[in-house]
Design a protein around this motif. Structure first.
Motif, PDB file in Angstrom:
ATOM      1  N   ALA A  51       0.835  -1.209   0.000  1.00  0.00           N
ATOM      2  CA  ALA A  51       0.000   0.000   0.000  1.00  0.00           C
ATOM      3  C   ALA A  51       0.869   1.260   0.000  1.00  0.00           C
ATOM      4  O   ALA A  51       0.592   2.226  -0.729  1.00  0.00           O
ATOM      5  CB  ALA A  51      -0.938  -0.010   1.214  1.00  0.00           C
ATOM      6  N   ALA A  52       1.933   1.252   0.800  1.00  0.00           N
ATOM      7  CA  ALA A  52       2.824   2.408   0.845  1.00  0.00           C
ATOM      8  C   ALA A  52       3.547   2.583  -0.486  1.00  0.00           C
ATOM      9  O   ALA A  52       3.700   3.705  -0.979  1.00  0.00           O
ATOM     10  CB  ALA A  52       3.834   2.243   1.992  1.00  0.00           C
ATOM     11  N   ILE A  81       2.179  13.252   1.127  1.00  0.00           N
ATOM     12  CA  ILE A  81       2.019  11.870   0.669  1.00  0.00           C
ATOM     13  C   ILE A  81       3.379  11.234   0.398  1.00  0.00           C
ATOM     14  O   ILE A  81       3.669  10.138   0.869  1.00  0.00           O
ATOM     15  CB  ILE A  81       1.134  11.804  -0.597  1.00  0.00           C
ATOM     16  CG1 ILE A  81      -0.292  12.257  -0.251  1.00  0.00           C
ATOM     17  CG2 ILE A  81       1.131  10.396  -1.194  1.00  0.00           C
ATOM     18  CD1 ILE A  81      -1.212  12.390  -1.443  1.00  0.00           C
ATOM     19  N   SER A 101       1.223   4.139  -2.987  1.00  0.00           N
ATOM     20  CA  SER A 101       1.050   5.566  -2.678  1.00  0.00           C
ATOM     21  C   SER A 101       2.277   6.371  -3.081  1.00  0.00           C
ATOM     22  O   SER A 101       2.159   7.469  -3.639  1.00  0.00           O
ATOM     23  CB  SER A 101       0.779   5.755  -1.182  1.00  0.00           C
ATOM     24  OG  SER A 101      -0.403   5.097  -0.818  1.00  0.00           O
ATOM     25  N   TRP A 102       3.441   5.828  -2.793  1.00  0.00           N
ATOM     26  CA  TRP A 102       4.681   6.513  -3.157  1.00  0.00           C
ATOM     27  C   TRP A 102       4.795   6.642  -4.671  1.00  0.00           C
ATOM     28  O   TRP A 102       5.121   7.703  -5.202  1.00  0.00           O
ATOM     29  CB  TRP A 102       5.859   5.738  -2.579  1.00  0.00           C
ATOM     30  CG  TRP A 102       7.196   6.394  -2.715  1.00  0.00           C
ATOM     31  CD1 TRP A 102       7.463   7.725  -2.795  1.00  0.00           C
ATOM     32  CD2 TRP A 102       8.463   5.727  -2.779  1.00  0.00           C
ATOM     33  NE1 TRP A 102       8.824   7.925  -2.895  1.00  0.00           N
ATOM     34  CE2 TRP A 102       9.456   6.722  -2.887  1.00  0.00           C
ATOM     35  CE3 TRP A 102       8.851   4.397  -2.729  1.00  0.00           C
ATOM     36  CZ2 TRP A 102      10.814   6.415  -2.964  1.00  0.00           C
ATOM     37  CZ3 TRP A 102      10.193   4.100  -2.790  1.00  0.00           C
ATOM     38  CH2 TRP A 102      11.162   5.098  -2.910  1.00  0.00           C
ATOM     39  N   ALA A 113       2.392   6.734  -6.791  1.00  0.00           N
ATOM     40  CA  ALA A 113       1.419   7.732  -7.257  1.00  0.00           C
ATOM     41  C   ALA A 113       2.021   9.126  -7.186  1.00  0.00           C
ATOM     42  O   ALA A 113       1.888   9.920  -8.118  1.00  0.00           O
ATOM     43  CB  ALA A 113       0.135   7.636  -6.426  1.00  0.00           C
ATOM     44  N   THR A 152       7.296   2.658   2.991  1.00  0.00           N
ATOM     45  CA  THR A 152       7.757   1.634   2.049  1.00  0.00           C
ATOM     46  C   THR A 152       9.105   1.073   2.486  1.00  0.00           C
ATOM     47  O   THR A 152       9.298  -0.146   2.563  1.00  0.00           O
ATOM     48  CB  THR A 152       7.866   2.215   0.629  1.00  0.00           C
ATOM     49  OG1 THR A 152       6.586   2.683   0.203  1.00  0.00           O
ATOM     50  CG2 THR A 152       8.377   1.174  -0.357  1.00  0.00           C
ATOM     51  N   ALA A 159       4.820   8.034   2.448  1.00  0.00           N
ATOM     52  CA  ALA A 159       4.762   6.774   1.710  1.00  0.00           C
ATOM     53  C   ALA A 159       6.155   6.184   1.508  1.00  0.00           C
ATOM     54  O   ALA A 159       6.340   4.965   1.621  1.00  0.00           O
ATOM     55  CB  ALA A 159       4.066   6.987   0.366  1.00  0.00           C
TER      56      ALA A 159
END
Length: 148
Positions: free
Chosen positions: A15-16, A58, A19-20, A22, A66, A62
């Motif tokens: 998930a991290a 973010i 997000s990273w 993105a 990660t 993230a």
């Protein structure tokens, strides 16, 4: 480590990472718009806010999640991964993404101070770098990891 805990840490890692990525995909796209509309102060003021929130709100969180969840998995659950060549490829790519992240911070600061001289075309190209790195990571972790 209990298997259930391992799965939750792995979930957090994925998930991290998503997000990273993105942030790594979208921030250079904002830089494209910023560079191409540099003469429009009102537009640039709004984009500067978006860029800053995306990078600091973010991106940093993230990236840290990660890296920390990945290290936790490596050190606690899967230390044997360090012996695998595909994993070395993944680690190299992770280092490249961290360097890319810091380069985005450099450009963010330049835009904030109205000093960035890079063109929208430059940032269109620069925007492709994390995609290529992500493909290598996915290859290493999905294809190569399952062939070992």
């Amino acid at each position: 480590m209990e298997f259930q805990t391992y799965l939750w840490i792995k979930w957090l890692h994925y998930a991290a990472f998503i997000s990273w990525m993105a942030m790594l995909f979208y921030l250079p796209r904002l830089f494209v718009y910023h560079a191409e509309h540099i003469a429009d102060k009102g537009f640039c003021d709004v984009v500067k806010i978006q860029e800053s929130k995306l990078f600091h709100g973010i991106g940093w969180i993230a990236m840290i999640l990660t890296i920390s969840s990945g290290l936790f998995i490596l050190l606690s659950a899967k230390p044997e991964l360090i012996k695998q060549g595909y994993f070395h490829m993944k680690l190299l790519c992770a280092v490249l993404l961290v360097l890319y992240h810091f380069s985005l911070g450099y450009f963010l600061k330049q835009f904030k101070e109205n000093r960035c001289q890079k063109s929208g075309k430059f940032f269109r190209f620069y925007n492709e770098i994390p995609t290529i790195i992500m493909f290598v990571i996915l290859y290493a972790m999905v294809v190569k990891a399952n062939l070992v």
